[in-house]
Each structure stands twice: as structure tokens, then as C-alpha cells.
Design an enzyme around this catalytic site. Structure first.
Site, short mmCIF file in Angstrom:
data_model
loop_
_atom_site.label_atom_id
_atom_site.label_comp_id
_atom_site.label_asym_id
_atom_site.label_seq_id
_atom_site.Cartn_x
_atom_site.Cartn_y
_atom_site.Cartn_z
N HIS A 17 0.84 -1.20 0.00
CA HIS A 17 0.00 0.00 0.00
C HIS A 17 0.88 1.25 0.00
CE1 HIS A 17 -3.18 -2.57 2.22
NE2 HIS A 17 -3.66 -2.33 1.01
N LYS A 41 -17.84 -6.04 7.29
CA LYS A 41 -16.61 -6.73 7.67
C LYS A 41 -16.29 -6.48 9.13
CE LYS A 41 -14.23 -6.68 3.21
NZ LYS A 41 -12.99 -6.31 2.52
#
Length: 159
Positions: A17, A41
């Protein structure tokens, strides 16, 4: 000013990332990292924790702003006055999904483009899921995330 958004869950942020973030920061005047709050989630870190971790991990990169959001990435891009959504690609399987999303976003917001950055080869295998799985079994994650992120992950796993 060229503004881009880089949306994601970032649970946890990985060196992959950060590679995409650094490279995007060279292409755009401002990169808004959007930390997704997805109620479907159950992340390891809360949205607030992920924002703080990303702020610390990117503090040396000029032009970076970290905020949380919920909903569609294309709507988030509009809110940020961004003309581009940045997405990282590791493999062909990523491309198929990301292309479909980019095309959907283009229909919903014709003035917003998607820019794909291929992950550097050293991170092509890496995902947040892999990091968490290795950490769950007390594996060495020092090559996957910054040191302070590894510490935070280990603290969470011990709870």
C-alpha cells in the site's frame, strides 16, 4: 490542483500500500487516502485506528491526507473534488475485478477516471489478509509492514 483518492480498507496498511501511496504522491498534487468503514466486515483495527496508523506511516510523504469514509469510492472521490481514483494491481485477478469497478464508476461519474498502478514486484504477493494470517501464527511480518505497524498488529493479536 490534481487531486486523487486512494480508497481501501487498509487493515492493516502494508508496504505494498505504501509503495502505491508514494508513487501516487509523485503523480498528483494531493492524494486523499480513504479508509473505508465497511459494516459488513469485522476488521482487526477500527476505522479510527487505521486512520491514525496511516497518518503515521505517511507522515514523511508530502501531499497526503488520510480520512475515513463509508459508501461508494466514486462518491468519496466526488466529495474530495478528485478527478482520479488510484488502485493498485498485483495480478491478473486484481485487474479483472478492478476493471469492472472502474467501468462501473465511469458510468456513475463520467468525469472521474481510475488510474491503475502495478505493485512493485517485491510486494506483488502481499495482502493485508496474508499479513494477518502470518501474524496469527506468530510468523515474522517485519518485511510486510512498517515496524510500528507490526507492533500494533501483535498487540491486537494478543488481546
Amino acid at each position: 490542483m490534481k487531486v486523487a483518492v486512494y480508497p481501501g480498507t487498509f487493515d492493516p496498511v502494508t508496504n505494498g500500500h505504501l509503495d502505491i501511496i508514494r508513487r501516487a504522491a509523485e503523480l498528483f498534487d494531493e492524494v486523499v487516502i480513504g479508509v473505508l468503514h465497511n459494516s459488513a466486515k469485522t476488521p482487526l483495527f477500527s476505522v479510527e485506528e487505521r486512520v491514525k496508523i496511516l497518518e503515521k506511516a505517511t507522515q514523511d510523504i508530502p501531499g497526503i491526507k488520510v480520512v475515513s469514509f463509508s459508501g461508494l469510492a466514486v462518491d468519496f472521490a466526488k466529495q474530495c473534488n478528485a478527478k482520479v481514483i488510484v488502485r493498485g494491481l498485483r495480478a491478473v485477478t486484481d485487474f479483472e475485478y478492478e476493471l469492472q469497478m472502474a467501468q462501473t464508476n465511469r458510468i456513475m461519474a463520467p468525469t472521474i477516471d481510475t488510474t491503475f498502478l502495478t505493485t512493485s514486484l517485491e510486494y506483488a504477493y502481499l495482502s493485508s489478509t496474508t499479513v494477518k494470517e502470518v501474524a496469527r501464527f506468530d510468523g515474522d511480518i517485519s518485511k510486510f509492514v512498517p515496524e510500528f505497524v507490526a507492533d500494533e498488529i501483535h498487540k491486537k493479536m494478543k488481546k
